[in-house]
Design an enzyme around this catalytic site. Structure first.
Site, PDB file in Angstrom:
ATOM      1  N   ASP A 177      43.316  27.274  28.763  1.00 33.40           N
ATOM      2  CA  ASP A 177      42.966  26.263  29.765  1.00 33.40           C
ATOM      3  C   ASP A 177      42.255  24.975  29.297  1.00 33.40           C
ATOM      4  O   ASP A 177      42.880  23.952  29.156  1.00 33.40           O
ATOM      5  CB  ASP A 177      42.151  26.922  30.870  1.00 33.40           C
ATOM      6  CG  ASP A 177      42.881  28.125  31.482  1.00 33.40           C
ATOM      7  OD1 ASP A 177      43.716  28.731  30.791  1.00 33.40           O
ATOM      8  OD2 ASP A 177      42.622  28.461  32.640  1.00 33.40           O
ATOM      9  N   GLU A 415      34.330  38.427  30.051  1.00 35.26           N
ATOM     10  CA  GLU A 415      35.512  37.662  29.660  1.00 35.26           C
ATOM     11  C   GLU A 415      35.293  36.990  28.295  1.00 35.26           C
ATOM     12  O   GLU A 415      36.175  37.007  27.440  1.00 35.26           O
ATOM     13  CB  GLU A 415      35.704  36.609  30.759  1.00 35.26           C
ATOM     14  CG  GLU A 415      37.022  35.966  30.874  1.00 35.26           C
ATOM     15  CD  GLU A 415      37.031  34.957  32.027  1.00 35.26           C
ATOM     16  OE1 GLU A 415      36.012  34.797  32.747  1.00 35.26           O
ATOM     17  OE2 GLU A 415      38.074  34.308  32.210  1.00 35.26           O
TER      18      GLU A 415
HETATM   19  C1  2M8 Z   1      42.092  32.009  32.733  1.00 34.90           C
HETATM   20  O1  2M8 Z   1      42.946  31.145  33.462  1.00 34.90           O
HETATM   21  C2  2M8 Z   1      43.039  31.119  34.891  1.00 34.90           C
HETATM   22  C3  2M8 Z   1      44.260  30.274  35.244  1.00 34.90           C
HETATM   23  O2  2M8 Z   1      45.399  30.906  34.737  1.00 34.90           O
HETATM   24  C4  2M8 Z   1      41.833  30.521  35.581  1.00 34.90           C
HETATM   25  O3  2M8 Z   1      40.915  30.022  34.912  1.00 34.90           O
HETATM   26  O4  2M8 Z   1      41.795  30.571  36.823  1.00 34.90           O
HETATM   27  C5  2M8 Z   1      42.538  31.931  31.256  1.00 34.90           C
HETATM   28  O5  2M8 Z   1      41.566  32.475  30.410  1.00 34.90           O
HETATM   29  C6  2M8 Z   1      43.870  32.642  31.074  1.00 34.90           C
HETATM   30  O6  2M8 Z   1      44.253  32.650  29.729  1.00 34.90           O
HETATM   31  C7  2M8 Z   1      43.801  34.062  31.615  1.00 34.90           C
HETATM   32  O7  2M8 Z   1      45.065  34.656  31.535  1.00 34.90           O
HETATM   33  C8  2M8 Z   1      43.312  34.077  33.072  1.00 34.90           C
HETATM   34  C9  2M8 Z   1      43.054  35.479  33.610  1.00 34.90           C
HETATM   35  O8  2M8 Z   1      42.216  36.195  32.757  1.00 34.90           O
HETATM   36  O9  2M8 Z   1      42.088  33.329  33.211  1.00 34.90           O
END
Ligand code: 2M8
Length: 442
Positions: A177, A415
């Protein structure tokens, strides 16, 4: 870490996956991400494989049930339903209304994708399948295999019309992101402010400094609007989209994924044609990643298709040759030197010698902000896998034990982590963190 604490940690990690289990698929986390994400799902399947190989296969089967007719596996499958608290939801993408490729799917999805970790997951599931379950799991691998090949073909063609061996990304949400890798490309874009919107992530987490800024979100949403306007058609996107980046990390994962599918070829009864294609994508990708390596820095640079400029930033993506299991001994040695240099794991301020998402020596580095500095256990897991396969058992073992110490040291399977303090950041009880811990514990 003692055997007793391993048992406790395993039980806690299993409880996180089970707690986020929504019945055949796993919420990426219960706090921030109540749907099924593509590469999260692959990591989660690796975790499930240690608990229940059938459940692990179901995770992937449900993800691939939302595969587009182009072969693309969408980055979010909105399985949490309309009431799940997540922004932006399916209405911002509107995929089924604008492209036949997304019609007839069981659930709405987004119109972009994420790194193809899935083949690594199927390989791990197969490795962990007990003999009594092998006939069943083999049949299920056999059924999924053509979908995996279709997915890889999409990446090798739709996402690489130049046949360069490097995958083109269309959106920062295709993996990392708010990584500073995308800053320049985003700065070039003049966005019309998207309609009014309310972010949920910053209020849910309560720590806006750990999340992308509103400036980022304006651009993320504008890019979605553009992709929707191009009806998610790769040809149109390639012609008109402002954000086209050759992502060396994504490409390196694709190399490793092609190798994993080739290793499964016998189990899956792959045709000669499929084997030939997989081997071709593997070789082409590995050679392309090697060409992006720069001896002066020991690192690998992404590439902006629109401007022709290399993106020279010290981030984890620079280790693409290691992620792609490069066969070049010179590149391997240079990468290992860089890895343990003061720019990365050898930085004296680090709490643990783990790979941070962005080097502390990089001006854009922020220790608590998402992909701009923190340590992500899943990235260190990918590196651990590569080092193990390349034969660097000692370095891999240290990465594993430091990663486990980091997760055990603080938080609840968060995370990401502050590289200087080891403080847990982002969402607690993040499924993929628990999943890689399960795999590290074996
Ligand atoms: C994060 O991305 C999402 C959008 O896809 C968000 O911030 O809302 C990123 O770390 C992505 O790589 C990851 O797959 C997702 C869910 O863990 O979160």
């Amino acid at each position: 870490m003692t055997a007793g604490s391993d048992v406790a940690l395993r039980a806690q990690a299993a409880a996180v996956l089970r707690g986020n289990d929504a019945g055949g698929w796993t919420k990426a986390s219960s706090l921030l991400y109540p749907h099924q994400w593509s590469w999260d799902s692959a990591f989660n399947a690796i975790g499930w494989a240690h608990l229940d190989v059938r459940r692990a296969m179901t995770e992937l089967e449900l993800l691939f049930a939302a595969q587009w007719s182009t072969g693309m596996v969408p980055h979010i499958v909105f399985r949490g339903g309309p009431d799940a608290a997540y922004f932006p939801g399916p209405e911002w993408w509107d995929c089924a209304a604008v492209t036949p490729a997304a019609r007839g799917l069981p659930v709405p999805t987004t119109g972009i994708c994420q790194p193809p970790v899935h083949a690594l997951a199927v390989r791990r599931i197969w490795q962990l399948t007990p003999p009594a379950l092998q006939p069943e799991i083999r049949a299920r691998v056999l059924a999924l295999f053509p979908r995996l090949v279709h997915w890889h073909r999409y990446l090798a063609t739709g996402r690489d019309p130049e046949a360069s061996g490097l995958v083109t990304t269309y959106h920062p949400w295709e993996g990392t992101d708010n990584s500073p890798r995308w800053d320049r490309a985003l700065e070039r874009i003049k966005v019309a402010k998207p309609g009014p919107y309310t972010r949920l992530d910053t209020s849910e987490l309560g720590h806006p400094s750990q999340r992308p800024t509103n400036w980022d979100y304006d651009r993320f949403l504008w890019l979605v609007e553009q992709l929707r306007k191009f009806r998610y058609d790769d040809v149109q996107i390639y012609r008109h989209h402002r954000f086209l980046l050759k992502d060396v990390f994504f490409s390196a994962v694709f190399v490793a994924a092609n190798a994993a599918l080739l290793q499964l070829a016998d189990v899956a009864g792959a045709s000669d044609g499929d084997r030939k294609n997989l081997a071709g994508w593997l070789d082409r990708g590995r050679a392309a990643v090697a060409r992006r390596f720069e001896a002066k820095t020991g690192s690998c640079a992404d590439y902006d298709v629109r401007t022709g400029e290399p993106i020279r930033l010290r981030t984890f993506a620079g280790f693409a040759p290691l992620f792609a299991r490069t066969a070049d001994a010179g590149q391997r040695a240079a990468q290992l030197r860089l890895l343990d240099s003061a720019d990365f794991c050898g930085n004296p301020r680090l709490r643990w010698p783990l790979l941070p998402s962005t080097s502390p020596a990089e001006p854009a580095f922020e220790p608590d902000n998402y992909w701009r500095g923190p340590v992500w256990p899943v990235i260190d897991w990918l590196l651990w896998q590569s080092l193990t396969e390349l034969g660097y058992a000692d370095r891999a073992a240290r990465l594993r034990s430091d990663s486990l110490a980091q997760v055990t040291g603080a938080g609840e399977f968060n995370e990401y982590f502050d590289p200087f303090t080891g403080s847990p950041l982002g969402s607690p009880r993040q499924s993929w963190t628990a999943a890689v811990v399960l795999d590290w514990l074996g």
